[in-house]
Motif scaffolding. Structure first.
Motif, PDB file in Angstrom:
ATOM      1  N   LYS A 191      31.139  56.689  37.392  1.00 18.11           N
ATOM      2  CA  LYS A 191      32.448  56.285  37.882  1.00 18.11           C
ATOM      3  C   LYS A 191      33.106  55.452  36.801  1.00 18.11           C
ATOM      4  O   LYS A 191      32.520  55.165  35.770  1.00 18.11           O
ATOM      5  CB  LYS A 191      32.273  55.448  39.147  1.00 18.11           C
ATOM      6  N   GLU A 192      34.293  55.063  37.105  1.00 22.09           N
ATOM      7  CA  GLU A 192      35.012  54.167  36.219  1.00 22.09           C
ATOM      8  C   GLU A 192      34.256  52.846  36.166  1.00 22.09           C
ATOM      9  O   GLU A 192      34.200  52.122  37.148  1.00 22.09           O
ATOM     10  CB  GLU A 192      36.415  53.943  36.785  1.00 22.09           C
ATOM     11  N   ALA A 193      33.666  52.558  35.057  1.00 22.81           N
ATOM     12  CA  ALA A 193      32.938  51.297  34.934  1.00 22.81           C
ATOM     13  C   ALA A 193      33.896  50.206  34.492  1.00 22.81           C
ATOM     14  O   ALA A 193      34.993  50.488  34.009  1.00 22.81           O
ATOM     15  CB  ALA A 193      31.818  51.442  33.923  1.00 22.81           C
ATOM     16  N   SER A 215      30.939  51.037  45.477  1.00 22.04           N
ATOM     17  CA  SER A 215      32.298  50.515  45.289  1.00 22.04           C
ATOM     18  C   SER A 215      32.746  50.383  43.837  1.00 22.04           C
ATOM     19  O   SER A 215      33.747  49.766  43.568  1.00 22.04           O
ATOM     20  CB  SER A 215      32.415  49.155  45.975  1.00 22.04           C
ATOM     21  N   GLU A 216      31.980  50.967  42.920  1.00 23.81           N
ATOM     22  CA  GLU A 216      32.342  50.917  41.507  1.00 23.81           C
ATOM     23  C   GLU A 216      32.319  49.493  40.968  1.00 23.81           C
ATOM     24  O   GLU A 216      31.420  49.121  40.241  1.00 23.81           O
ATOM     25  CB  GLU A 216      33.703  51.561  41.264  1.00 23.81           C
ATOM     26  N   HIS A 217      33.343  48.729  41.316  1.00 24.13           N
ATOM     27  CA  HIS A 217      33.385  47.340  40.864  1.00 24.13           C
ATOM     28  C   HIS A 217      33.056  46.436  42.037  1.00 24.13           C
ATOM     29  O   HIS A 217      33.310  46.793  43.173  1.00 24.13           O
ATOM     30  CB  HIS A 217      34.780  46.970  40.376  1.00 24.13           C
ATOM     31  N   CYS A 218      32.565  45.267  41.723  1.00 23.07           N
ATOM     32  CA  CYS A 218      32.323  44.309  42.776  1.00 23.07           C
ATOM     33  C   CYS A 218      32.296  42.900  42.200  1.00 23.07           C
ATOM     34  O   CYS A 218      31.690  42.650  41.159  1.00 23.07           O
ATOM     35  CB  CYS A 218      31.011  44.615  43.485  1.00 23.07           C
ATOM     36  N   ILE A 219      32.963  42.021  42.903  1.00 22.52           N
ATOM     37  CA  ILE A 219      33.021  40.623  42.521  1.00 22.52           C
ATOM     38  C   ILE A 219      31.844  39.892  43.157  1.00 22.52           C
ATOM     39  O   ILE A 219      31.473  40.210  44.285  1.00 22.52           O
ATOM     40  CB  ILE A 219      34.354  40.020  43.038  1.00 22.52           C
ATOM     41  N   GLY A 250      39.711  37.161  34.490  1.00 25.31           N
ATOM     42  CA  GLY A 250      40.301  35.913  34.967  1.00 25.31           C
ATOM     43  C   GLY A 250      39.195  34.965  35.355  1.00 25.31           C
ATOM     44  O   GLY A 250      38.248  34.787  34.612  1.00 25.31           O
ATOM     45  N   THR A 251      39.312  34.420  36.541  1.00 25.04           N
ATOM     46  CA  THR A 251      38.271  33.486  36.992  1.00 25.04           C
ATOM     47  C   THR A 251      37.100  34.230  37.632  1.00 25.04           C
ATOM     48  O   THR A 251      36.104  33.651  37.993  1.00 25.04           O
ATOM     49  CB  THR A 251      38.835  32.484  38.026  1.00 25.04           C
ATOM     50  N   ARG A 252      37.264  35.533  37.751  1.00 28.34           N
ATOM     51  CA  ARG A 252      36.244  36.332  38.421  1.00 28.34           C
ATOM     52  C   ARG A 252      35.383  37.094  37.435  1.00 28.34           C
ATOM     53  O   ARG A 252      35.731  37.240  36.277  1.00 28.34           O
ATOM     54  CB  ARG A 252      36.913  37.327  39.364  1.00 28.34           C
ATOM     55  N   VAL A 253      34.273  37.621  37.953  1.00 26.54           N
ATOM     56  CA  VAL A 253      33.437  38.496  37.150  1.00 26.54           C
ATOM     57  C   VAL A 253      33.222  39.779  37.934  1.00 26.54           C
ATOM     58  O   VAL A 253      32.742  39.759  39.066  1.00 26.54           O
ATOM     59  CB  VAL A 253      32.075  37.857  36.820  1.00 26.54           C
ATOM     60  N   SER A 254      33.623  40.875  37.326  1.00 26.61           N
ATOM     61  CA  SER A 254      33.497  42.168  37.982  1.00 26.61           C
ATOM     62  C   SER A 254      32.195  42.830  37.545  1.00 26.61           C
ATOM     63  O   SER A 254      31.969  43.042  36.350  1.00 26.61           O
ATOM     64  CB  SER A 254      34.688  43.041  37.591  1.00 26.61           C
ATOM     65  N   TYR A 255      31.369  43.127  38.513  1.00 29.07           N
ATOM     66  CA  TYR A 255      30.092  43.774  38.211  1.00 29.07           C
ATOM     67  C   TYR A 255      30.153  45.259  38.483  1.00 29.07           C
ATOM     68  O   TYR A 255      30.865  45.711  39.379  1.00 29.07           O
ATOM     69  CB  TYR A 255      28.979  43.149  39.050  1.00 29.07           C
ATOM     70  N   CYS A 256      29.406  46.012  37.699  1.00 27.04           N
ATOM     71  CA  CYS A 256      29.297  47.452  37.952  1.00 27.04           C
ATOM     72  C   CYS A 256      27.991  47.974  37.374  1.00 27.04           C
ATOM     73  O   CYS A 256      27.313  47.287  36.619  1.00 27.04           O
ATOM     74  CB  CYS A 256      30.478  48.193  37.346  1.00 27.04           C
TER      75      CYS A 256
END
Lengths: 109, 109
Positions: free
Chosen positions: A105-107, B38-42, B76-82
């Motif tokens: 998927k789109e990483a 969900s591809e990305h996740c915070i 930003g202030t978040r970190v997106s995990y994948c």
DNA sequence: CCATTTGATCGCAATATTACGATACATATC
DNA sequence: GATATGTATCGTAATATTGCGATCAAATGG
């Protein structure tokens, strides 16, 4: 505190974690590989092969037996261990199913 | 005493054990499943989803990142995990190879 | 029945894992 | 720069794992 909060997760997640946990030690990987290679194996042979104390090997065997991946039958004073084919196939399938869920998927870059 | 004697095993056995170890917790299974879905996740979303403390989730994420199975990028202030697709495929392959080694033999009855 | 062989189990020490509150840190936003 | 937001890290308590010597138990052979 200190204990895994299993009640927060479903049966499948706990089962999969238990399977992975049983394999999460190089000695247990080595034991399984040995059993795969040689069909039968006596505890004492594994002790010689792996170079860990007999008590230690026996404990690792117990953990593998606990999830059913191997079985042992008493033969005189010895115990012959081997892969439990039925469970092996199940475990294989559960692993496969877990890993197959993901397709690219789109990483996040 | 108390430490795994890695030096008694080969790189492949230790690597496989490390992979399994990283997955040997239902929370980490759940995290990976969530990322697959969900591809990305915070991180914060996972905290809400799994019902464990933020510090705990962060620690589990660290372990998964450690074997490379997931990656996180600061947004930003978040970190997106994948999922790290490359490592995922590698790990999948190593698991497959492990499980494929066995084909039914004469078991101990 | 006694000694031998083989493996399981007990008990312990060392270390690792799990969970979480508290706090530090980094990036936005005002 | 002060504040808010979101995450990582620290410190710590509870528990689990790892490894092994010692011992126990079961089967065999004399």
């Amino acid at each position: 505190m200190g204990t895994t909060k299993k009640e927060k997760f479903n049966a499948r997640q706990n089962r999969l974690a238990a399977i992975f946990k049983a394999m999460a030690h190089p000695a247990r990987i080595a034991i399984v590989q040995q059993l795969v290679k040689s069909e039968h194996c006596i505890c004492g042979e594994l002790v010689g092969e792996l170079g860990l104390a007999q008590a230690t090997i026996s404990q690792h065997l117990k953990e593998l037996k606990h999830i059913g991946l191997i079985k042992g039958c008493v033969e005189g004073t010895r115990v012959s261990y081997c892969i439990n084919e039925k469970v092996w196939q199940q475990v294989k399938k559960e692993c496969d199913q877990f890993f197959v869920t993901y397709y690219a998927k789109e990483a996040c870059h």
